[in-house]
Design a protein around this motif. Sequence first.
Motif, PDB file in Angstrom:
ATOM      1  N   ALA A 152       0.833  -1.207   0.000  1.00  0.00           N
ATOM      2  CA  ALA A 152       0.000   0.000   0.000  1.00  0.00           C
ATOM      3  C   ALA A 152       0.865   1.254   0.000  1.00  0.00           C
ATOM      4  O   ALA A 152       0.561   2.231  -0.702  1.00  0.00           O
ATOM      5  N   ALA A 153       1.968   1.251   0.769  1.00  0.00           N
ATOM      6  CA  ALA A 153       2.857   2.417   0.806  1.00  0.00           C
ATOM      7  C   ALA A 153       3.524   2.637  -0.540  1.00  0.00           C
ATOM      8  O   ALA A 153       3.662   3.776  -1.002  1.00  0.00           O
ATOM      9  N   LEU A 154       3.943   1.552  -1.192  1.00  0.00           N
ATOM     10  CA  LEU A 154       4.579   1.682  -2.505  1.00  0.00           C
ATOM     11  C   LEU A 154       3.610   2.261  -3.521  1.00  0.00           C
ATOM     12  O   LEU A 154       3.968   3.145  -4.306  1.00  0.00           O
ATOM     13  N   GLN A 155       2.361   1.783  -3.492  1.00  0.00           N
ATOM     14  CA  GLN A 155       1.370   2.294  -4.428  1.00  0.00           C
ATOM     15  C   GLN A 155       1.045   3.758  -4.153  1.00  0.00           C
ATOM     16  O   GLN A 155       0.909   4.567  -5.074  1.00  0.00           O
ATOM     17  N   ALA A 156       0.942   4.115  -2.868  1.00  0.00           N
ATOM     18  CA  ALA A 156       0.623   5.504  -2.521  1.00  0.00           C
ATOM     19  C   ALA A 156       1.745   6.451  -2.915  1.00  0.00           C
ATOM     20  O   ALA A 156       1.495   7.562  -3.406  1.00  0.00           O
ATOM     21  N   GLN A 157       2.988   6.039  -2.704  1.00  0.00           N
ATOM     22  CA  GLN A 157       4.122   6.894  -3.027  1.00  0.00           C
ATOM     23  C   GLN A 157       4.397   6.962  -4.525  1.00  0.00           C
ATOM     24  O   GLN A 157       4.940   7.960  -5.012  1.00  0.00           O
ATOM     25  N   HIS A 158       4.011   5.903  -5.233  1.00  0.00           N
ATOM     26  CA  HIS A 158       4.310   5.830  -6.664  1.00  0.00           C
ATOM     27  C   HIS A 158       3.066   5.377  -7.429  1.00  0.00           C
ATOM     28  O   HIS A 158       2.964   4.224  -7.867  1.00  0.00           O
ATOM     29  N   PRO A 159       2.096   6.264  -7.589  1.00  0.00           N
ATOM     30  CA  PRO A 159       0.859   5.883  -8.279  1.00  0.00           C
ATOM     31  C   PRO A 159       1.067   5.517  -9.735  1.00  0.00           C
ATOM     32  O   PRO A 159       0.164   4.946 -10.364  1.00  0.00           O
ATOM     33  N   GLU A 160       2.254   5.817 -10.280  1.00  0.00           N
ATOM     34  CA  GLU A 160       2.533   5.465 -11.677  1.00  0.00           C
ATOM     35  C   GLU A 160       2.847   3.980 -11.854  1.00  0.00           C
ATOM     36  O   GLU A 160       2.976   3.490 -12.974  1.00  0.00           O
ATOM     37  N   LEU A 161       2.967   3.238 -10.739  1.00  0.00           N
ATOM     38  CA  LEU A 161       3.256   1.810 -10.799  1.00  0.00           C
ATOM     39  C   LEU A 161       1.968   0.988 -10.725  1.00  0.00           C
ATOM     40  O   LEU A 161       0.956   1.457 -10.225  1.00  0.00           O
ATOM     41  N   ARG A 162       2.023  -0.246 -11.193  1.00  0.00           N
ATOM     42  CA  ARG A 162       0.936  -1.210 -11.000  1.00  0.00           C
ATOM     43  C   ARG A 162       1.412  -2.191  -9.919  1.00  0.00           C
ATOM     44  O   ARG A 162       2.083  -3.179 -10.216  1.00  0.00           O
ATOM     45  N   VAL A 163       1.066  -1.902  -8.684  1.00  0.00           N
ATOM     46  CA  VAL A 163       1.544  -2.719  -7.563  1.00  0.00           C
ATOM     47  C   VAL A 163       0.612  -3.898  -7.364  1.00  0.00           C
ATOM     48  O   VAL A 163      -0.580  -3.733  -7.098  1.00  0.00           O
ATOM     49  N   LEU A 164       1.142  -5.088  -7.499  1.00  0.00           N
ATOM     50  CA  LEU A 164       0.369  -6.317  -7.312  1.00  0.00           C
ATOM     51  C   LEU A 164       0.520  -6.754  -5.857  1.00  0.00           C
ATOM     52  O   LEU A 164       1.612  -6.696  -5.293  1.00  0.00           O
ATOM     53  N   ASP A 165      -0.579  -7.197  -5.254  1.00  0.00           N
ATOM     54  CA  ASP A 165      -0.532  -7.490  -3.816  1.00  0.00           C
ATOM     55  C   ASP A 165      -0.423  -8.971  -3.502  1.00  0.00           C
ATOM     56  O   ASP A 165      -0.434  -9.353  -2.343  1.00  0.00           O
ATOM     57  N   ASP A 166      -0.274  -9.820  -4.536  1.00  0.00           N
ATOM     58  CA  ASP A 166      -0.300 -11.241  -4.240  1.00  0.00           C
ATOM     59  C   ASP A 166       0.856 -12.018  -4.862  1.00  0.00           C
ATOM     60  O   ASP A 166       1.187 -13.094  -4.404  1.00  0.00           O
ATOM     61  N   ALA A 167       1.485 -11.502  -5.900  1.00  0.00           N
ATOM     62  CA  ALA A 167       2.515 -12.260  -6.611  1.00  0.00           C
ATOM     63  C   ALA A 167       3.731 -12.508  -5.712  1.00  0.00           C
ATOM     64  O   ALA A 167       4.065 -11.702  -4.842  1.00  0.00           O
ATOM     65  N   ILE A 168       4.404 -13.625  -5.939  1.00  0.00           N
ATOM     66  CA  ILE A 168       5.659 -13.915  -5.252  1.00  0.00           C
ATOM     67  C   ILE A 168       6.793 -13.143  -5.930  1.00  0.00           C
ATOM     68  O   ILE A 168       7.663 -12.587  -5.268  1.00  0.00           O
ATOM     69  N   TYR A 169       6.790 -13.117  -7.246  1.00  0.00           N
ATOM     70  CA  TYR A 169       7.724 -12.261  -7.979  1.00  0.00           C
ATOM     71  C   TYR A 169       7.090 -11.899  -9.313  1.00  0.00           C
ATOM     72  O   TYR A 169       6.171 -12.560  -9.791  1.00  0.00           O
ATOM     73  N   VAL A 170       7.578 -10.803  -9.899  1.00  0.00           N
ATOM     74  CA  VAL A 170       7.025 -10.275 -11.142  1.00  0.00           C
ATOM     75  C   VAL A 170       8.175  -9.898 -12.066  1.00  0.00           C
ATOM     76  O   VAL A 170       9.150  -9.270 -11.628  1.00  0.00           O
ATOM     77  N   LYS A 171       8.066 -10.256 -13.335  1.00  0.00           N
ATOM     78  CA  LYS A 171       8.990  -9.800 -14.367  1.00  0.00           C
ATOM     79  C   LYS A 171       8.232  -8.874 -15.296  1.00  0.00           C
ATOM     80  O   LYS A 171       7.171  -9.224 -15.809  1.00  0.00           O
ATOM     81  N   ASP A 172       8.774  -7.678 -15.507  1.00  0.00           N
ATOM     82  CA  ASP A 172       8.199  -6.736 -16.467  1.00  0.00           C
ATOM     83  C   ASP A 172       9.356  -6.180 -17.276  1.00  0.00           C
ATOM     84  O   ASP A 172      10.078  -5.292 -16.830  1.00  0.00           O
ATOM     85  N   GLY A 173       9.550  -6.744 -18.465  1.00  0.00           N
ATOM     86  CA  GLY A 173      10.716  -6.391 -19.257  1.00  0.00           C
ATOM     87  C   GLY A 173      11.974  -6.907 -18.594  1.00  0.00           C
ATOM     88  O   GLY A 173      12.046  -8.065 -18.174  1.00  0.00           O
TER      89      GLY A 173
END
Length: 336
Positions: A152-173
């Motif tokens: 929640a803090a990451l999303q609030a501080q950086h609304p330009e991101l798509r913060v997923l709340d359940d993944a163990i890890y994410v690859k984007d590029g």
Amino acid sequence: MKPIDIWLLVYPGFVLLDATGPAQVFATANDEARDAGLPEPYRIRLTAPGGGLVASSAGVGVMTAPLPRAGRALAGATLIVAGGRGLGGGASPAQDPAPDPAIVRWVQRAAAGMDGGLGLRRCCAVCTGAFVLARAGLLRGRSVVTHWMDAAALQAQHPELRVLDDAIYVKDGAYYTSAGIAAGMDLALSLVEEDRGRGAALDTAKRLVLFFKRPGGQRQFSSELLAQADPQGLHGRLTGWLRPRLKRQIDVEQMAAACAVSVRTLHRRLRQEAGVSPAQLLLRLRMEAACGLLERPGMSVKRAASQSGFGNEYNLRRAFAAQLGVVPSAYQQRFG
């Protein structure tokens, strides 16, 4: 083949396993290759501003090299930023100040040219290390994940991101982020699979006694709605009204009436306060209740389904598969 350089960035107060967990995965992959008569595929280095001995939050120190100069030293390398306090993951600057600007600037320089195939090959973060990549402007518009307590803090501080709340890890590029602490090892295993194939990664996981692909997401390790809203806000008031009534058949009109608002207002304000619809809130509360019940000794799946409001085992299994990626009996075996 030339070994892949793995640079693990740490700083005073970093979480020990955020760095040593991935380091051990790559070291074990080296062991597997050496035992098979092959060259070691990884060259592992810990680095920190100024180098030298750096103390972790556990009080254990690690020896580090100074931050390498951006350019040839990092060409084709993988950077992994460890998480810890002092990266901006708290609810306020007093709880957790922003990352050291010098570290942020170095990460920016290290990542320069990635999109054009120059410099780093991959840029990764474990846990709250994602705050460093975000502050460096590297994750804009990307899907990311961090520890469930800090999402929640990451999303609030950086609304330009798509913060997923359940993944163990994410690859984007070329950018990789992982959930908290031990999830860095899941991320590292995925990099081994990317580099050396499924068989090598599976052998590494076996030697480490780890899941090759962990079942379920990080919601299974957390209380789904922990501190998610102001208890005096509409979301908090509705949550308090719903919890003792989960076994009942409840529709959105009843929820709106309980909060003395219109259905339209209920939808709008829940989205604003918690990012959920009334139906999603009810489902999450029932899931939270079912998880708590299944953790009790002697609890049957049938009773848990009934007492949490799902009605029957079939509905509970469907909800667990969709929300957690595991069946209720598997959850019970792991946490009961």
